[in-house]
Scaffold this active site. Structure first.
Site, PDB file in Angstrom:
ATOM      1  CG  HIS A 168      -2.105  -0.765   1.419  1.00  0.00           C
ATOM      2  ND1 HIS A 168      -2.680  -1.379   2.493  1.00  0.00           N
ATOM      3  CD2 HIS A 168      -3.282  -0.827   0.444  1.00  0.00           C
ATOM      4  CE1 HIS A 168      -3.682  -2.572   2.194  1.00  0.00           C
ATOM      5  NE2 HIS A 168      -3.706  -2.171   0.643  1.00  0.00           N
ATOM      6  CB  CYS A 255      -3.950  -1.534   9.114  1.00  0.00           C
ATOM      7  SG  CYS A 255      -2.106  -1.489   8.177  1.00  0.00           S
TER       8      CYS A 255
END
Length: 260
Positions: A168, A255
Site C-alpha cells: 500500500h 491499518c
C-alpha cells in the site's frame, strides 16, 4: 483540511482466531494471537489516552484480515466512503463495518462500485489534498470514482505511484502534521511529496514510516529507535506499539483504525 490529525473518534476491530489465515506478501511466520491481542489493547489505549472515543468492534472470524479496518472505509469530516478492497476475500468486510459507520454518519455514506477497487491503505489525507497510490489493491477506476465523490466536497485528489513491491502507499509513509510527512527514501525519491516538509526514515527502519498522528500523539511501531529519536527531537510525543504480529500480515499502525 488543516485538522487532518485531530480526531474525536476511532473505530477498531479485535483480531480473531482466523488471523492465522490472513493475507501476506511473504510468509515470515505465523502471527501469535495472544501477543496480537495484547498489542491491539495497547493501541486502543493509546488512542483513548488522547480523550477520543474508541469503538472496539468484536472479532470477525469469517474475515481473517478484518482487524485492518482502515482498508474498508475513508472517513472524512462530512462523509464516509465505502471502499471496495482489491483482495476479493476482503470485500465482504465493508458490509460488516457499515453499521458502525452509519451510527456516526447516518446517510452520508457513498461507495466505490465494480469494477473499481480501492483500499484505505492507499489513501493519505494531508492538510491540502488527498493522495492516492495505485497498487495491486487499488486501480485507476477506483481512484476515478473516489475523485468524483470527494470533488463534490471541495477536496483535491492527486494520483501517485506506489513503489513496486510495496503493498500500500501508506506502507511507506505517514502524516506527522498537515504539512509534514514521514516517508521511506524510496518513496520520497519519486517526488510525490514535493512542497511538503519531509522526514525520511533511517536506513533499515523503513517499516517505521507507517505511523499515525492522532491528536497529540505520533503512534509508531516499536523497534525503530532512530526514527523514534528523530520524531522526539522534532518535539512530538511518540508512543511505540509492538507490531511484530501485524507485520507478519503486512499490517501497520494506520491499518488498525478508522479515525474521524
Amino acid at each position: 483540511m488543516n485538522n487532518t490529525h485531530e480526531f474525536r473518534r476511532a473505530i477498531t476491530r479485535k483480531p480473531g482466531r482466523s488471523i492465522v489465515d490472513g493475507l501476506r506478501a511473504e510468509d515470515i511466520g505465523m502471527p501469535d494471537l495472544g501477543r496480537m491481542l495484547e498489542d491491539h489493547a495497547a493501541y486502543v489505549a493509546a488512542l483513548r489516552s488522547t480523550g477520543a472515543e474508541v469503538v472496539e468492534l468484536p472479532a470477525l472470524e469469517t474475515y481473517p484480515d478484518s482487524v485492518f479496518v482502515e482498508d474498508t472505509m475513508l472517513c472524512l469530516p462530512k462523509l464516509a466512503i465505502a471502499m471496495r478492497p482489491g483482495a476479493p476475500t476482503r470485500q465482504g468486510e465493508v458490509a460488516e463495518i457499515r453499521p458502525a459507520i452509519e451510527a456516526f454518519y447516518g446517510e452520508n455514506i457513498r461507495e466505490i462500485t465494480a469494477p473499481g477497487t480501492i483500499e484505505g491503505g492507499d489513501i493519505l489525507v494531508t492538510g491540502r489534498e488527498i493522495l492516492v497510490g495505485l497498487s495491486a489493491r487499488t486501480n485507476s477506476e477506483g481512484v476515478s470514482q473516489l475523485s468524483d465523490i470527494v470533488s463534490e466536497y471541495g477536496y483535491s485528489l492527486r494520483l501517485v505511484e506506489t513503489p513496486e513491491g510495496v503493498l500500500h502507499f501508506k506502507t511507506d509513509c505517514g502524516l506527522i502534521d498537515p504539512e509534514t510527512i514521514l516517508s521511506t527514501r524510496r518513496l520520497a525519491a519519486s517526488g510525490c511529496f514535493e512542497g511538503y516538509r519531509l522526514l525520511c526514515t533511517p536506513d533499515e527502519e523503513e517499516a517505521a514510516s507507517n505511523c499515525i498522528r492522532f491528536n497529540n500523539l505520533v503512534i509508531m511501531a516499536a523497534g525503530f529507535p532512530r526514527t523514534a529519536e528523530m520524531l522526539d527531537a522534532e518535539g512530538h510525543e511518540v508512543v511505540q506499539i509492538n507490531n511484530s504480529e501485524c507485520a507478519r500480515l503486512d499490517g501497520g499502525m494506520s491499518c488498525l483504525s478508522l479515525r474521524f
